[in-house]
Write an enzyme that holds these catalytic residues in place. Structure first.
Site, PDB file in Angstrom:
ATOM      1  N   ASP A  43      -1.998   1.587  -1.930  1.00 35.02           N
ATOM      2  CA  ASP A  43      -0.776   2.242  -2.403  1.00 35.02           C
ATOM      3  C   ASP A  43       0.455   1.526  -1.868  1.00 35.02           C
ATOM      4  O   ASP A  43       1.585   1.830  -2.257  1.00 35.02           O
ATOM      5  CB  ASP A  43      -0.760   3.728  -2.063  1.00 35.02           C
ATOM      6  CG  ASP A  43      -0.910   4.021  -0.580  1.00 35.02           C
ATOM      7  OD1 ASP A  43      -0.997   3.068   0.216  1.00 35.02           O
ATOM      8  OD2 ASP A  43      -0.962   5.216  -0.220  1.00 35.02           O
ATOM      9  N   SER A  44       0.243   0.522  -1.017  1.00 31.01           N
ATOM     10  CA  SER A  44       1.322  -0.370  -0.585  1.00 31.01           C
ATOM     11  C   SER A  44       1.966  -1.089  -1.758  1.00 31.01           C
ATOM     12  O   SER A  44       3.074  -1.623  -1.635  1.00 31.01           O
ATOM     13  CB  SER A  44       0.783  -1.410   0.403  1.00 31.01           C
ATOM     14  OG  SER A  44      -0.337  -2.099  -0.140  1.00 31.01           O
ATOM     15  N   ASP A  82      -7.043   2.815  -3.182  1.00 30.75           N
ATOM     16  CA  ASP A  82      -6.389   3.828  -2.358  1.00 30.75           C
ATOM     17  C   ASP A  82      -6.200   5.108  -3.161  1.00 30.75           C
ATOM     18  O   ASP A  82      -5.784   5.068  -4.327  1.00 30.75           O
ATOM     19  CB  ASP A  82      -5.003   3.340  -1.913  1.00 30.75           C
ATOM     20  CG  ASP A  82      -4.945   3.006  -0.439  1.00 30.75           C
ATOM     21  OD1 ASP A  82      -5.815   3.481   0.319  1.00 30.75           O
ATOM     22  OD2 ASP A  82      -4.023   2.281  -0.040  1.00 30.75           O
ATOM     23  N   LYS A 111     -10.373   4.845  -0.745  1.00 31.37           N
ATOM     24  CA  LYS A 111      -9.880   4.960   0.631  1.00 31.37           C
ATOM     25  C   LYS A 111      -8.879   6.095   0.706  1.00 31.37           C
ATOM     26  O   LYS A 111      -8.039   6.238  -0.194  1.00 31.37           O
ATOM     27  CB  LYS A 111      -9.213   3.664   1.105  1.00 31.37           C
ATOM     28  CG  LYS A 111      -8.706   3.746   2.556  1.00 31.37           C
ATOM     29  CD  LYS A 111      -8.206   2.410   3.068  1.00 31.37           C
ATOM     30  CE  LYS A 111      -6.820   2.057   2.575  1.00 31.37           C
ATOM     31  NZ  LYS A 111      -5.770   2.979   3.088  1.00 31.37           N
ATOM     32  N   GLU A 113      -6.430   8.582   3.626  1.00 27.97           N
ATOM     33  CA  GLU A 113      -5.881   8.705   4.972  1.00 27.97           C
ATOM     34  C   GLU A 113      -6.165  10.085   5.553  1.00 27.97           C
ATOM     35  O   GLU A 113      -6.173  11.080   4.830  1.00 27.97           O
ATOM     36  CB  GLU A 113      -4.367   8.463   4.954  1.00 27.97           C
ATOM     37  CG  GLU A 113      -3.968   7.071   4.492  1.00 27.97           C
ATOM     38  CD  GLU A 113      -2.458   6.871   4.481  1.00 27.97           C
ATOM     39  OE1 GLU A 113      -1.742   7.716   5.064  1.00 27.97           O
ATOM     40  OE2 GLU A 113      -1.991   5.877   3.898  1.00 27.97           O
ATOM     41  N   GLU A 180      -5.036   1.597  11.773  1.00 25.43           N
ATOM     42  CA  GLU A 180      -3.728   0.945  11.644  1.00 25.43           C
ATOM     43  C   GLU A 180      -2.797   1.286  12.797  1.00 25.43           C
ATOM     44  O   GLU A 180      -2.680   2.447  13.202  1.00 25.43           O
ATOM     45  CB  GLU A 180      -3.067   1.336  10.319  1.00 25.43           C
ATOM     46  CG  GLU A 180      -1.706   0.687  10.116  1.00 25.43           C
ATOM     47  CD  GLU A 180      -1.158   0.818   8.707  1.00 25.43           C
ATOM     48  OE1 GLU A 180      -0.042   0.302   8.472  1.00 25.43           O
ATOM     49  OE2 GLU A 180      -1.820   1.423   7.851  1.00 25.43           O
TER      50      GLU A 180
END
Length: 262
Positions: A43-44, A82, A111, A113, A180
């Site tokens: 999502d970066s 993501d 993925k 978070e 991270e």
């Protein structure tokens, strides 16, 4: 390089270091394919591709679109998508969106978070045949709530929390973890505490692999460069030089030449 699978990534624990970079389109996926183990459609892309201030604005439709493009360019590397902010805030929504991501994008894993509070969600996805990569430590989707990008593990309480998160996610069925922005010594302890590979970003070298955003590591972003990024190319200056030479040749009548004309 053989085709990389979820299973082959798991087997790399304490063996060969895992390599992962981001990819957002078919063009760069073809260039990166087979050179690294994992292509993360992060999502970066909201920031490095879309110019946003953080990752929060991007949605599921955009993530699927870009992941489909990456999958068209990748034949050997494992593709991970993501789950964007707001797509997995309930277990039911997470399952719906993860199934959609699998079916529509072609990715081999998702993925998401979050630590121990996402353990039940991850277990549900795993039970339904979806491979999940976890992400703990500094969580970019939480930066607004936390007031910025802050290194984790500086305090003893934070270190213990990270260890609990890692263990909970391991037990829930993740095949790997992204760690991270964590102090190197704490990251090493986390990696040793779980049986799944721990892939670091800004978390030192004593983990099972590394991930970077491709535009950072290849020098395409000329703004702030985080401490943990190593530039392997000055891509922005190379691109600008090529475009400048093209424009000059056009203006001065050197392009196209007779050989480049029909």
């Amino acid at each position: 390089m053989k085709n990389i699978t979820v299973s082959s990534i798991k087997k790399k624990k304490n063996q060969e270091k895992i390599t992962m970079i981001t990819a957002y389109d078919a063009l760069f996926a073809r260039l990166f394919d087979g050179e690294v183990d994992i292509l993360l459609v992060g999502d970066s892309l909201a920031m490095s591709f879309g110019g946003e201030e953080d990752t929060l604005p991007i949605g599921m439709d955009e993530m699927i679109y870009h992941t489909k493009a990456v999958c068209r360019g990748a034949e050997k590397s494992l593709v991970v998508i993501d789950m964007p902010f707001g797509s997995y805030d309930t277990k039911e929504k997470a399952l719906h969106n993860a199934i959609r991501a699998y079916k529509e994008s072609g990715a081999s894993a998702v993925k998401l978070e979050g630590g121990i509070q996402k353990a039940e969600t991850i277990a549900l996805l795993s039970e339904n045949g979806i491979a999940v990569m976890g992400h703990i430590g500094l969580k970019p989707q939480f930066v607004r709530a936390e007031g910025g990008y802050k290194v984790k593990g500086k305090e003893e309480g934070e270190a213990q929390s990270l260890l609990r998160d890692a263990k909970a996610l391991e037990e829930s069925g993740v095949f790997a973890l992204v760690l991270e922005g964590v102090k190197a010594e704490v990251a090493q302890e986390v990696a040793r505490s779980v049986s799944v590979p721990v892939i670091g970003i800004g978390s030192g070298s004593q983990v099972d692999g590394q991930v970077l955003v491709w535009s950072d590591m290849l020098g395409f972003f000329e703004g702030f460069t985080p401490k943990f990024v190593r530039r392997y190319l000055e891509g922005a200056s190379l691109i600008r030089q090529g475009v400048r030479e093209y424009a000059k040749d056009v203006r001065e009548g050197r392009f196209p030449s007779e050989a480049e004309s029909y």
